[in-house]
Structures are given as C-alpha cells and as structure tokens.
Scaffold this active site. Structure first.
Site, PDB file in Angstrom:
ATOM      1  N   LYS A 141      22.977   2.602 -59.592  1.00 11.70           N
ATOM      2  CA  LYS A 141      23.638   3.378 -60.645  1.00 11.70           C
ATOM      3  C   LYS A 141      22.965   3.177 -62.004  1.00 11.70           C
ATOM      4  O   LYS A 141      22.910   4.117 -62.803  1.00 11.70           O
ATOM      5  CB  LYS A 141      25.118   3.012 -60.739  1.00 11.70           C
ATOM      6  CG  LYS A 141      25.401   1.625 -61.274  1.00 11.70           C
ATOM      7  CD  LYS A 141      26.875   1.400 -61.476  1.00 11.70           C
ATOM      8  CE  LYS A 141      27.140   0.008 -62.018  1.00 11.70           C
ATOM      9  NZ  LYS A 141      26.507  -0.215 -63.326  1.00 11.70           N
ATOM     10  N   THR A 142      22.470   1.970 -62.295  1.00 10.06           N
ATOM     11  CA  THR A 142      21.806   1.745 -63.585  1.00 10.06           C
ATOM     12  C   THR A 142      20.561   2.609 -63.698  1.00 10.06           C
ATOM     13  O   THR A 142      20.269   3.185 -64.754  1.00 10.06           O
ATOM     14  CB  THR A 142      21.456   0.261 -63.768  1.00 10.06           C
ATOM     15  OG1 THR A 142      22.643  -0.529 -63.637  1.00 10.06           O
ATOM     16  CG2 THR A 142      20.849   0.014 -65.131  1.00 10.06           C
ATOM     17  N   GLN A 151      35.514  -0.983 -56.852  1.00  9.04           N
ATOM     18  CA  GLN A 151      35.180  -2.216 -57.565  1.00  9.04           C
ATOM     19  C   GLN A 151      36.022  -2.401 -58.830  1.00  9.04           C
ATOM     20  O   GLN A 151      35.638  -3.133 -59.732  1.00  9.04           O
ATOM     21  CB  GLN A 151      33.690  -2.242 -57.924  1.00  9.04           C
ATOM     22  CG  GLN A 151      32.780  -2.275 -56.711  1.00  9.04           C
ATOM     23  CD  GLN A 151      31.337  -2.542 -57.086  1.00  9.04           C
ATOM     24  OE1 GLN A 151      30.967  -3.636 -57.507  1.00  9.04           O
ATOM     25  NE2 GLN A 151      30.500  -1.532 -56.932  1.00  9.04           N
ATOM     26  N   ARG A 174      28.244  -8.689 -52.447  1.00 13.61           N
ATOM     27  CA  ARG A 174      27.291  -9.504 -53.203  1.00 13.61           C
ATOM     28  C   ARG A 174      26.184 -10.029 -52.280  1.00 13.61           C
ATOM     29  O   ARG A 174      25.156 -10.490 -52.771  1.00 13.61           O
ATOM     30  CB  ARG A 174      27.977 -10.711 -53.864  1.00 13.61           C
ATOM     31  CG  ARG A 174      29.095 -10.420 -54.839  1.00 13.61           C
ATOM     32  CD  ARG A 174      28.714  -9.415 -55.872  1.00 13.61           C
ATOM     33  NE  ARG A 174      29.129  -8.073 -55.485  1.00 13.61           N
ATOM     34  CZ  ARG A 174      28.717  -6.962 -56.064  1.00 13.61           C
ATOM     35  NH1 ARG A 174      27.833  -7.013 -57.034  1.00 13.61           N
ATOM     36  NH2 ARG A 174      29.152  -5.782 -55.662  1.00 13.61           N
ATOM     37  N   ASP A 196      29.382   3.803 -68.513  1.00 12.55           N
ATOM     38  CA  ASP A 196      29.047   3.051 -67.307  1.00 12.55           C
ATOM     39  C   ASP A 196      30.223   2.150 -66.935  1.00 12.55           C
ATOM     40  O   ASP A 196      31.047   1.792 -67.789  1.00 12.55           O
ATOM     41  CB  ASP A 196      27.789   2.219 -67.564  1.00 12.55           C
ATOM     42  CG  ASP A 196      27.219   1.618 -66.292  1.00 12.55           C
ATOM     43  OD1 ASP A 196      27.564   2.101 -65.199  1.00 12.55           O
ATOM     44  OD2 ASP A 196      26.414   0.670 -66.397  1.00 12.55           O
ATOM     45  N   GLU A 197      30.311   1.752 -65.667  1.00 13.33           N
ATOM     46  CA  GLU A 197      31.385   0.874 -65.175  1.00 13.33           C
ATOM     47  C   GLU A 197      32.761   1.415 -65.564  1.00 13.33           C
ATOM     48  O   GLU A 197      33.646   0.666 -66.003  1.00 13.33           O
ATOM     49  CB  GLU A 197      31.203  -0.554 -65.719  1.00 13.33           C
ATOM     50  CG  GLU A 197      29.890  -1.214 -65.336  1.00 13.33           C
ATOM     51  CD  GLU A 197      29.827  -1.663 -63.882  1.00 13.33           C
ATOM     52  OE1 GLU A 197      30.782  -1.369 -63.128  1.00 13.33           O
ATOM     53  OE2 GLU A 197      28.822  -2.282 -63.499  1.00 13.33           O
TER      54      GLU A 197
END
Length: 711
Positions: free
Chosen positions: A33-34, A244, A590, A213-214
């Site tokens: 996504k970044t 998330q 993770r 973002d996020e």
C-alpha cells in the site's frame, strides 16, 4: 510507461491511475500500500501536472510520513512541496498558522502529553490526587477523540455526574494558558474550520487532493476533520484495511472505513489482495480466521509464495514452560528474525527472566520511552516555560528543581494568583508575599529565566540547550538524589541537546523542536533493556500484539493463546470480540516464514495460579494448514535453569501479582519482590510497558490498590 509505474501489479496500477472524486483502496496486509499511495502522488504531479502544494497526504506516524516523503521525492522533482504530515502534525500546523483567529491560543503553544494533561487537571483540583483524577483525564481525552465539548452530551464517554463540570473547568484552564493537549490538535482545528467559513474556503482551495493512509485507524474527530477539508471540487483517496483496525482503545473507529462509500457516494473501491510478505499457509490461516468477523468489507489475501511450513500450535503446562520452549527454538541462532508476541505487557516478565538467566539477548519494543524520563521532561519544561510563561504545568514541574524553597502549597498559590489576575506565572509570583527562603529561591529562578530570555535568539538552539543544562544545575540536583543514576541522566540530556542541532536559533526554532519531539515521540526512544542489548544487535524481539502493527519477522511466536487471556473474556459486545480477532489477524500476518502459537494450561496472574482452556481462536484455525503437538516435538523442549520465582520478599505485602499505583508511572503490578541487604525492593511492571525497581520504604508515591480501587 514511466519507470515508477512498471513495478506495479495490475490492481496497484488501477489504484494509482484512478481519477474521480473519491476512492477507497482496501489494502490487505503486505500488499504494497505504501508503494501505491506514494506512486499515486508522483503520478498526479508528473502525469496530471498537479501543483505539489495542492496535495495533502496524511498518515499516523512521523516515520511513515518521512518514508512517504522520501519515496515520492525520489520519483519526481518538486515533490518536496507536497504536504505529508500526520493528522496531529497537520492540526498543529493549521492552528499555529491561524492562532490569530482565536483569542485563547498562544502562537508558540506547547503540546501537552497525557502526563502533562493530568498535571494540569490537578492544578484545577489541587485537593485531588492524580490517582483519583486519572479517570477524568482519560475521559477528557476520549471526549476530544469524538469532538465532544463540555456542553455536549457526554453519556457515551461516562455517566459519572460531575464529569461535564470537571471537563469544563479543565478546558477553561487549558485555554487560559494558551496551550493545546493532544486531543485538541484535532478537535480545535475542526472547531475553527466549522466556525470560520473564510478559513475553510481557503484551506479547501489550497488542498485540492486529500489522501489518507492507514484510514482504519482514524477516530471520529479525524473523520470530522476530513469532512471539513473535503468540499465540492476536492478529491479524496483513503487507503486502509478494515481487518487491521485494532486501536479502539485509542478511539479508532472501524466504521469510518466501513461507511466511507456511504458518506462519499460514488466511491470506487479497489482491493489490494496480493501479499508480498508471507507464505501460503500463513495467509490461509489469517484469511480464514478473520472471515469469522461480520463487520468487514471482505477480501482474500493470496501469494505467489506457495512453499512454506504449516503453523505449529504447542500446548504447554505454564508460562515457565512457554518461556523455555521459546528459548529452545532460539537455539538455532535466528534471534534477530524472531518476535515473541503477547497480548499485554505483563506477560513479558517470564521471557525476560528466562532469557536473562540463559544469556539470550532480547529487546522489548516500546518498553522504555526517552521522552518519559524525568530529566528529559525537566529540561523540556524549562524550554516550554520560556515560550509560554503562563504554562502552569511546566512551571510546577521545574520551579523547585533544584530545591528553591518553593513548596507545593506556594506553587499552587502562584498558579491561583496568575489565574485570578490574568498575568503570567512569573509576574504573579512577584505579586505575592513569599517567605525569605522562597523569595531567594524565586530570585535564583528569575536569573535563570533571564538568561534564557536574553540568549534564545543569540545562539544555535543546541548550544543554547547545552548552556541551559549547565546553568540550570539539574545534574547537581540529580547527583544529590542518586549519584549512581546522575551520569546516565547527564548522557540523556546530552542526547536531547544533540537532537536540537539543525533547528537554527530563536523562539520559532524552539517551538518547532518541541512540536516535533511531542508529535514524534519515538524519535529518541531507546530500545534498551536490562539485558544491555541494542535494537540493531542479534536479539529476539519481545513485543505486544498492538505494537507489531507495520512490522514483519521471519518467525513469529504468538503466546498466551488461552481463553481468558486472548481473548481476555472481558469483551462486552460482538464488536469488541471482533476487534480481538482483528488483533489476532494482525499478529499472524507479521510472519514471513514460520508461525508458532502457544497455549498454557495454567498461568500465574495477579499472584494467583489460574487454569485456562485453549483460546477460541485456536478452534478457528484451518486444520489443513496447522500442526499440533507438545513442546518437544518442535525442537523447543523445556530448558533447565528457569524455575518458579522465589524471593526473600514473598511474605511481604508486595507479593508478585499485587496491583499497585505510582503517582509518576501509573498503574502496574508487582512482578518480583526481594531484599537487598535489609531493604525490601520491588520490581513493578506498569501498564505503559515500562518496568522499574523501587524501595517502598523510601518512595511515598508508591501505593497498593485497595479492593475498591482496582478494576
């Protein structure tokens, strides 16, 4: 096709080149996504010829903002003019630029963290202890997360009858000083934009493209801010993952992302589902677990990494065996690539004890925070008072360090006098009668303040801070209290001085320095532990599940998979249980290559041995992707050298598991007690994640919770 577009997969490319008023990019864990959001910014500048100054990109950490800025600048020239900030940094920028539009804000305002806000509340209610005021401080912070003012209906925050009055008096005090607390960095800009049509129009004209973002981590106040920024003619793009959303305790609202298409009609939803991090077994487990949640938009992660071992579920007797099992796994030498996850900070103690005895290097992420240290807050208080002489929190903290004969009662008199006369604190102190000792001490402080006021504009900020450390005599003060820790405190102050380099000189440089420190609290955070190992060495990572967000490891061991531990059993609604499941999903994703899950039959909690059944989440694991066995079958057999904790202090009232409260550090639990010579000592694990050693006989700020205090 330009170079920066060539590495995108088809769905990422669709998201980058999408045009329209509103877009929701639903980005799964490890889906790049970044890369998408930074490439989209570059594409808008390079291909659509947008003025970089017309783009606002907002994220949640300064680290993420810096990474985004660096990537965009590497793609296209001129990208440095894009405003890339955190929500709170943007709020601080907006209020500082427009402080003249409100009568109750100092342009050089300081930003109060949670401890400062609690200290301010105590100046309003000096007859109340911090312990009694802490819930009110927490409720005030939560109210601001929802953009609720003292006059609004606050029953969704708490039904305590006097909360509205306490909140109102706190807010009036804060505004009289001219500072902002952390929640105010969002709530005040919303208030200003709502009430000032001209400012709202100018801001919307400046920022034509808004990117967040996020977005799943946004709270109600941040959503209100977004609504004020986006008007007719603006475009908005949010990137996030509903699976998330794990920060409800901070006010985050998963419904912000779930309802985004409803609030912005015509929103296009693009799902990034290809994962570049984990193996197929790990992704299958994560996807099938989170599919049990109903409040989600839905997606299915997949990967081209079809290889990979099944996850291993290991059943153990207790946390001692759990720690020994993890130590056994670490015998393969892969310490740096391994993370041990737990639901609460208190669970780290068994690993710390075991690894220390076995000489296994470890680091605890988030356990110690540089800016929470006494000496750092002391120097920052001096600097804050220079910018705003009405800052009662900074004044109360530093006026009597070193001792100047100005006791708590005298300080409270000065603060009350300043409030009644409408003057700053130094002027108020000049106007009241002080004892000879207090008057001499105050004159000593005035000499220090005069030096600060005369020299702030005459030398680089770092040199100014270095000279201030010397003239303040803080090191002498710490040496007088404890010579063994004074050297470390001096080193920490020197590190803060070094951090001030490069900011230039003058009050504006100082204001920027203090703002960036407060809004990027991890910048100077140490990753030290009592084991003496640093983050960049070959050490295993001990970390809470919440703190793993955004990280990845070759091997992840999720511990404490018991019903009543994770999930805790305290969930009062289906929504809360779904958030616990999302925390589990984040923890699983993770892992790159290996995933272990441990479950204990009994665990010592709050000083008592309690028996547990396996976590309900274990029953949701897909059988075809999981192996189940006892510890020895996976090469993590129990090691010798770590047994039950026996200490000389076991028969004291500070038995392990005893809930306690410390005025400076908050709530915690006794992890260990013992004697050194003839003195009882206790090691306490605090809810904040830090731990510390105390001598109860000499620490008046440490107290045991009574039954009616502990919740």
């Amino acid at each position: 096709m330009t170079d920066y577009l060539k590495n995108l997969n088809p769905v990422q490319l669709e998201a980058v080149t999408h045009e329209g008023p509103s877009l929701l990019i639903l980005a799964g864990a490890g889906s790049g996504k970044t890369r998408v959001i930074t490439t989209k910014i570059a594409w808008l500048i390079d291909q659509k010829k947008l003025n970089p100054r017309s783009i606002l990109a907002v994220t949640f950490t300064n680290k993420a903002a810096a990474e985004m800025r660096g990537r965009v600048e590497a793609m296209v020239p001129g990208a440095g003019q894009v405003m890339i900030r955190t929500f709170h940094s943007f709020g601080a920028w907006l209020m500082r630029m427009n402080a003249h539009l409100t009568a109750d804000l100092n342009q050089n305002f300081s930003i109060y963290d949670d401890d400062d806000a609690l200290s301010l509340l105590q100046t309003v209610f000096p007859d109340k202890t911090k312990k009694k005021l802490k819930p009110y401080s927490t409720w005030i912070s939560r109210a601001k997360d929802y953009c609720l003012a003292p006059g609004d209906d606050l029953t969704s925050i708490t039904t305590v009858p006097d909360f509205a009055e306490v909140y109102d008096r706190y807010e009036k005090k804060l505004r009289s000083i001219g500072n902002l607390d952390f929640g105010g960095l969002i709530a005040r800009p919303v208030e200003l934009l709502k009430t000032n049509e001209d400012l709202r129009r100018r801001v919307r004209q400046r920022f034509r493209i808004i990117m967040v973002d996020e977005y799943q981590d946004s709270n109600a106040a941040q959503f209100e801010l977004l609504k004020q920024l986006v008007g007719e003619g603006n475009s908005v793009c949010v990137v996030g993952d509903d699976d998330q959303s794990i920060y409800k305790f901070r006010g985050a609202e998963v419904k912000n992302i779930l309802s985004f298409p409803d609030y912005f009609p015509g929103t296009n939803v693009i799902r990034l589902e290809q994962n570049y991090r984990s193996t197929e077994p790990i992704l299958e487990i994560a996807s099938q677990v989170v599919a049990n949640n109903s409040n989600r938009l839905g997606k299915k992660l997949w990967t081209e990494r079809k290889e990979g071992e099944k996850a291993r579920v290991v059943y153990l007797e207790n946390q001692i065996e759990e720690a020994n099992f993890c130590a056994g796994l670490l015998q393969d030498g892969n310490l740096k690539g391994t993370a041990i996850l737990y639901r609460t900070n208190a669970q780290s103690m068994s690993f710390e004890t075991c690894f220390s005895r076995l000489d296994i290097p470890y680091r605890i992420v988030g356990a110690l925070r540089f800016l929470e240290r006494e000496e750092i807050k002391d120097l920052l208080a001096l600097l804050s008072l220079l910018l705003n002489p009405s800052d009662s929190v900074a004044f109360a903290r530093i006026i009597n360090k070193p001792a100047r004969g100005l006791g708590k009662a005298t300080v409270n008199r000065i603060i009350a006098e300043a409030g009644s006369r409408g003057t700053d604190l130094l002027e108020a102190a000049r106007g009241i009668k002080l004892s000879a000792k207090a008057a001499a001490g105050f004159e000593d402080f005035l000499r220090l303040f005069s030096f600060m006021d005369d020299n702030i504009d005459l030398m680089p900020l770092s040199e100014f801070c270095a000279e201030l450390v010397r003239k303040s005599r803080l090191i002498d003060h710490y040496s007088g209290k404890d010579e063994t820790t004074a050297s470390a405190k001096e080193d920490n102050l020197n590190e803060l001085v070094s951090a001030a380099s490069g900011y230039g000189d003058g009050r504006q440089a100082l204001a920027l320095f203090l703002e960036e420190l407060e809004l990027d609290r991890e910048t100077l955070s140490r990753r030290e532990t009592d084991s003496g190992f640093q983050a960049d060495e070959n050490a295993v990572t001990l970390i809470t599940m919440h703190n793993t967000k955004g990280l990845e490891f070759d091997r992840v061991i999720i511990t404490g998979m018991e019903e009543g531990v994770f999930p805790s059993g305290r969930e009062e609604s289906a929504d809360e249980l779904e958030e616990e499941r999302r925390i589990f999903y984040v923890s699983i994703t993770r892992a790159r290559n290996e995933l272990y899950l441990t479950s204990c039959r009994n665990r010592r909690i709050w000083g008592r041995t309690q028996f547990f059944g396996p976590s309900m989440f274990l029953s949701e694991l897909p059988e075809e992707w999981v192996e189940t066995a006892d510890a020895g079958e996976f090469g993590g057999s129990a090691l010798t050298g770590y047994g039950a904790d026996v200490s000389a202090g076991r028969n004291s009232k500070y038995r392990p598991g005893t809930p306690v409260y410390h005025e400076d550090y908050g709530s915690g639990v006794v992890a260990k007690s013992g004697t050194a010579g003839d003195q009882l000592y206790v090691i306490i694990q605090f809810e904040s994640g830090r731990s510390g050693r105390f001598l109860p006989a000499y620490d008046a700020h440490l107290e045991i919770f009574e039954n009616d205090d502990w919740i």
